[in-house]
Design an enzyme around this catalytic site. Structure first.
Site, short mmCIF file in Angstrom:
data_model
loop_
_atom_site.label_atom_id
_atom_site.label_comp_id
_atom_site.label_asym_id
_atom_site.label_seq_id
_atom_site.Cartn_x
_atom_site.Cartn_y
_atom_site.Cartn_z
N TRP A 72 -4.92 -6.27 -5.34
CA TRP A 72 -4.47 -6.17 -3.95
C TRP A 72 -3.58 -4.95 -3.76
O TRP A 72 -3.64 -4.29 -2.72
CB TRP A 72 -3.79 -7.46 -3.49
CG TRP A 72 -4.80 -8.57 -3.37
CD1 TRP A 72 -4.90 -9.68 -4.14
CD2 TRP A 72 -5.90 -8.63 -2.44
NE1 TRP A 72 -5.99 -10.43 -3.75
CE2 TRP A 72 -6.62 -9.81 -2.72
CE3 TRP A 72 -6.37 -7.78 -1.42
CZ2 TRP A 72 -7.76 -10.19 -2.01
CZ3 TRP A 72 -7.51 -8.16 -0.71
CH2 TRP A 72 -8.18 -9.34 -1.00
N ASP A 127 3.56 -7.61 0.47
CA ASP A 127 2.37 -8.41 0.78
C ASP A 127 2.54 -9.77 0.09
O ASP A 127 2.24 -9.91 -1.10
CB ASP A 127 1.11 -7.69 0.27
CG ASP A 127 -0.14 -8.54 0.44
OD1 ASP A 127 -0.05 -9.68 0.94
OD2 ASP A 127 -1.23 -8.05 0.03
N LYS A 187 -3.84 -18.73 2.30
CA LYS A 187 -3.46 -19.15 0.95
C LYS A 187 -2.42 -20.27 1.04
O LYS A 187 -2.68 -21.39 0.66
CB LYS A 187 -2.90 -17.97 0.15
CG LYS A 187 -3.94 -17.10 -0.55
CD LYS A 187 -4.72 -16.21 0.34
CE LYS A 187 -5.81 -15.44 -0.34
NZ LYS A 187 -5.64 -13.99 -0.29
#
Ligand code: PLP
Length: 360
Positions: free
Chosen positions: A102, A172, A196
């Site tokens: 990511w 993030d 999530k």
């Protein structure tokens, strides 16, 4: 089939109590005669749902009053471009940590807008660790520093917040937000996709310090300007109303569990139990530096990968779902977000030990 334990990395399990409440309110939300997804986002019913969700999130995270909380479409990935568009503010370079898949995506998007200085890079270690802080090359003139506190795919998590002085820190937090208490005041921006640890897909939550809002790159679309959404209380256009509502139910559920301090203790116990079961066995292993193992995403491999398929099919038969590892890593991955109860982790450990006894 009764409700299973779902170890999906995202979209991920939602607390059963939340789904039951949504079910009870499915045809008639609190005497309104409507489902929430059928309501005008500007009507008083939805406005009250939206305001309550924001208030509960602010309470859970103890968000200081000089931060805006935005509820946006576009997932976490849109933030990979919104962050540079809004935060460069005349500057031409930004600092990025490269600690996993990511991070890499955030970096490649940022490179469209600025020069990226990679502060620390663990690609050569297959993203299994975080370089020591005395090796970091932070640029004091960077517009901001971006990092990924929890790498969802690699299962690698920072246990401390990087110290960046006056340079705004951007995180993030898609796969770790709300997993434990957090000092929001250390950050310029925190963002997270909802699917999530918050609720259904289709929304990102952005917590942004007010002084960082307002100066964007020329040509920035209105929808990519934080100011647009901050000014309109995230109602510039139609927000993801149903996801916002479900997120609000999750926030109320978290408060009932005792808030983030209680969740942090439960999450630590879950992670400790699973890692110690892996470490005590020669049959299972986890490749991540023990100092930086994620509390939320636990990848593990079997000593004999030819058994992967039967592990997965037997797990599924035992109501333990979505344990297949990410295609880039292989093996297994158990995501144990807030909605995974301790009993679910224990059921997985029992299954793993039984499988090992029969197959090793
Ligand atoms: C899942 C995830 C993303 C991508 O989220 P989308 O909402 O699909 O854009 C970004 N960052 C991290 C850390 C993630 O776990």
């Amino acid at each position: 089939m009764s409700r299973a334990y779902n170890f999906s990395a995202g979209p991920a399990a939602v607390p059963t109590a939340v789904l039951e409440q949504a079910q009870a309110e499915m045809l008639d939300w609190q005497g309104s005669g409507m489902n929430v997804m059928e309501m005008s986002h500007r009507g008083k019913e939805f406005m009250s749902i939206a305001a309550q969700a924001e208030a509960d999130l602010r309470e859970l995270l103890n968000v200081p009053s000089n931060y805006k909380v935005l509820f946006l479409q576009g997932g976490a990935s849109s933030q990979f471009s919104m962050v540079p568009m809004n935060l460069l503010r005349g500057n031409s370079t930004a600092d990025y940590f490269n600690t996993g898949q990511w991070s890499k995506k955030a970096i490649s998007e940022a490179k469209r807008y600025c020069e990226v200085n990679v502060v620390a890079d663990s690609a050569a270690q297959n993203f299994s660790t975080i370089p020591d802080s005395d090796t970091w090359s932070l640029n004091p003139n960077a517009a901001y520093v971006h990092y990924t506190p929890n790498e969802t795919i690699g299962g690698l998590e920072f246990q401390d917040i990087p110290e960046t002085g006056d340079v705004p820190l951007v995180a993030d937090m898609s796969s770790t937000i709300l997993s434990r208490p957090l000092d929001v005041s250390k950050f310029g921006i925190i963002y997270a996709g909802a699917q999530k640890n918050i609720g259904p897909a289709g929304m990102a939550i952005v917590i942004v310090r007010e002084d960082l809002i307002g100066e964007v790159l020329p040509q920035t679309p209105s929808m990519f300007n934080y100011n647009t959404h901050a000014d309109a209380d995230s109602m510039y256009n139609t927000p993801p109303t149903y996801t916002w509502y479900l997120a609000g139910l999750v926030f109320q559920w978290l408060k009932k569990q005792g808030g983030l301090a209680a969740m942090g203790e439960i999450n630590q116990r879950k992670a400790d139990a699973l890692y110690s079961a892996i470490d005590q066995s020669d049959f299972y292993s986890n490749p991540v530096d023990v100092r930086y193992r994620s509390w939320m995403n636990v990848p593990f491999t079997l000593a004999n990968s030819e058994l992967d398929a039967s592990f997965l099919s037997e797990a599924k038969a035992a109501h333990l779902l979505t344990l297949k590892g990410h295609r880039s890593v292989g093996g297994m991955r158990a995501s144990i977000y807030n909605a995974m109860p301790e009993a679910g982790v224990q059921a997985l450990i029992d299954f793993m030990q039984d499988f090992e006894r029969r197959k090793a």
